[in-house]
Design a protein around this motif. Structure first.
Motif, PDB file in Angstrom:
ATOM      1  N   HIS A 131       0.886  -1.172   0.000  1.00  0.00           N
ATOM      2  CA  HIS A 131       0.000   0.000   0.000  1.00  0.00           C
ATOM      3  C   HIS A 131       0.919   1.215   0.000  1.00  0.00           C
ATOM      4  N   VAL A 132       0.902   1.966  -1.081  1.00  0.00           N
ATOM      5  CA  VAL A 132       1.827   3.095  -1.229  1.00  0.00           C
ATOM      6  C   VAL A 132       1.060   4.405  -1.180  1.00  0.00           C
ATOM      7  N   ASP A 133       1.510   5.301  -0.314  1.00  0.00           N
ATOM      8  CA  ASP A 133       0.927   6.628  -0.239  1.00  0.00           C
ATOM      9  C   ASP A 133       1.030   7.302  -1.606  1.00  0.00           C
ATOM     10  N   GLU A 134      -0.063   7.917  -2.048  1.00  0.00           N
ATOM     11  CA  GLU A 134      -0.095   8.505  -3.393  1.00  0.00           C
ATOM     12  C   GLU A 134       0.975   9.589  -3.568  1.00  0.00           C
ATOM     13  N   ALA A 135       1.209  10.376  -2.525  1.00  0.00           N
ATOM     14  CA  ALA A 135       2.225  11.425  -2.631  1.00  0.00           C
ATOM     15  C   ALA A 135       3.614  10.802  -2.778  1.00  0.00           C
ATOM     16  N   MET A 136       3.861   9.712  -2.038  1.00  0.00           N
ATOM     17  CA  MET A 136       5.150   9.032  -2.126  1.00  0.00           C
ATOM     18  C   MET A 136       5.340   8.424  -3.521  1.00  0.00           C
ATOM     19  N   TRP A 137       4.269   7.826  -4.051  1.00  0.00           N
ATOM     20  CA  TRP A 137       4.342   7.227  -5.390  1.00  0.00           C
ATOM     21  C   TRP A 137       4.623   8.308  -6.434  1.00  0.00           C
ATOM     22  N   ALA A 168      18.401  10.225  -8.115  1.00  0.00           N
ATOM     23  CA  ALA A 168      19.192  11.173  -7.316  1.00  0.00           C
ATOM     24  C   ALA A 168      19.269  10.714  -5.867  1.00  0.00           C
ATOM     25  N   MET A 169      18.171  10.138  -5.365  1.00  0.00           N
ATOM     26  CA  MET A 169      18.166   9.641  -3.994  1.00  0.00           C
ATOM     27  C   MET A 169      19.145   8.474  -3.841  1.00  0.00           C
ATOM     28  N   TYR A 170      19.118   7.537  -4.782  1.00  0.00           N
ATOM     29  CA  TYR A 170      19.981   6.362  -4.699  1.00  0.00           C
ATOM     30  C   TYR A 170      21.457   6.715  -4.865  1.00  0.00           C
ATOM     31  N   THR A 171      21.748   7.716  -5.655  1.00  0.00           N
ATOM     32  CA  THR A 171      23.146   8.096  -5.880  1.00  0.00           C
ATOM     33  C   THR A 171      23.641   9.135  -4.886  1.00  0.00           C
ATOM     34  N   GLY A 172      22.769   9.521  -3.956  1.00  0.00           N
ATOM     35  CA  GLY A 172      23.159  10.485  -2.941  1.00  0.00           C
ATOM     36  C   GLY A 172      23.178  11.911  -3.423  1.00  0.00           C
ATOM     37  N   GLU A 173      22.548  12.161  -4.570  1.00  0.00           N
ATOM     38  CA  GLU A 173      22.553  13.502  -5.138  1.00  0.00           C
ATOM     39  C   GLU A 173      21.235  14.220  -4.929  1.00  0.00           C
ATOM     40  N   GLY A 174      20.322  13.577  -4.204  1.00  0.00           N
ATOM     41  CA  GLY A 174      19.022  14.192  -3.960  1.00  0.00           C
ATOM     42  C   GLY A 174      18.471  13.710  -2.632  1.00  0.00           C
ATOM     43  N   PRO A 175      17.381  14.343  -2.147  1.00  0.00           N
ATOM     44  CA  PRO A 175      16.803  13.985  -0.852  1.00  0.00           C
ATOM     45  C   PRO A 175      16.030  12.670  -0.902  1.00  0.00           C
ATOM     46  N   GLY A 176      15.859  12.085   0.261  1.00  0.00           N
ATOM     47  CA  GLY A 176      15.041  10.886   0.380  1.00  0.00           C
ATOM     48  C   GLY A 176      13.571  11.258   0.534  1.00  0.00           C
ATOM     49  N   PRO A 177      12.740  10.283   0.915  1.00  0.00           N
ATOM     50  CA  PRO A 177      11.310  10.560   1.069  1.00  0.00           C
ATOM     51  C   PRO A 177      11.051  11.650   2.092  1.00  0.00           C
ATOM     52  N   GLU A 178      10.055  12.478   1.813  1.00  0.00           N
ATOM     53  CA  GLU A 178       9.682  13.534   2.738  1.00  0.00           C
ATOM     54  C   GLU A 178       8.735  12.958   3.763  1.00  0.00           C
ATOM     55  N   MET A 179       9.181  12.918   5.028  1.00  0.00           N
ATOM     56  CA  MET A 179       8.369  12.324   6.093  1.00  0.00           C
ATOM     57  C   MET A 179       7.594  13.417   6.832  1.00  0.00           C
TER      58      MET A 179
END
Length: 216
Positions: free
Chosen positions: A121-127, A205-216
């Motif tokens: 079940h994936v949050d729509e904003a996260m998807w 970008a998240m996986y390569t460390g060049e961008g932010p992760g999920p916004e919590m």
């Protein structure tokens, strides 16, 4: 060494859905054929001493009802085991519970067809922010590890070398190709192309460390 483009092309990726008690869930499926007997693939997937040779260190009791913990990653409970053709387990990470189902079957041209479903079940904003690559790139890396494991006739993957490879140009190219293919699977499932491509860029970008992760 495993050819990056060849490995990416060897995996089939689809996005679907499934209705569960708690509502509709997204289903990511990754499939690949391995040139190994079904019993050999099963052993690689379920032997607690062998799993770290291609995936991650793991502890626990890999029997129905037993729990497992992957080092630095998910934990869960084994819900079903149908040796040597498949198993199902919960996948618990970051406070979220999802499910994995693995099926093995004889491939038409020989070898074993491996199919993994990750149901969540994936949050729509996260998807919208990260798309299927949020977990898809990780599963592509696992399938790469399994490919390397069989190619090396069961030898283990050296963690230091693996970390070095991930940071290399070839490792980044692998993740870029994986992100691109998961975006294509998302588009095929009905996602707007521009939105899917934008999500693929953010997750890369998240996986390569060049961008932010999920916004919590």
């Amino acid at each position: 060494m495993i050819d990056t483009t060849e490995q990416i092309s060897a995996v089939e990726r689809t996005i679907g859905s499934r209705v569960l008690e708690a509502g509709e869930a997204r289903v990511l499926t990754a499939s690949q054929t391995y040139d190994a007997p079904i019993e050999e693939v099963w052993d690689a997937l379920t032997d607690i001493e062998r799993i770290p040779r291609w995936f991650l260190p793991i502890t626990g009791d890999l029997r129905v009802g037993g729990s497992y913990q992957l080092e630095g990653n998910a934990s869960g409970k084994v819900e079903r085991c149908d040796a040597p053709t498949g198993f199902a387990a919960t996948w618990e990470f970051g406070g979220q519970v999802s499910w994995i189902e693995v099926r093995l079957s004889p491939a038409p041209g020989g070898g074993t067809r491996f199919e993994l479903e990750h149901i969540a079940h994936v949050d729509e904003a996260m998807w919208a922010q990260f798309g299927p690559g949020g977990v898809g790139i990780g599963w592509d890396s696992a399938l790469l590890g399994l490919t390397s494991h069989f190619a090396a006739e069961g030898e283990g993957v050296d963690p230091a070398q693996a970390a070095e490879w991930v940071a290399s140009d070839d490792g980044k190219r692998f993740m870029a190709l994986s992100s691109e293919r998961w975006a294509e699977a998302s588009i095929a499932a009905g996602t707007d192309e521009a939105e899917a491509r934008a999500a693929a860029g953010r997750v890369l970008a998240m996986y390569t460390g060049e961008g932010p992760g999920p916004e919590m």
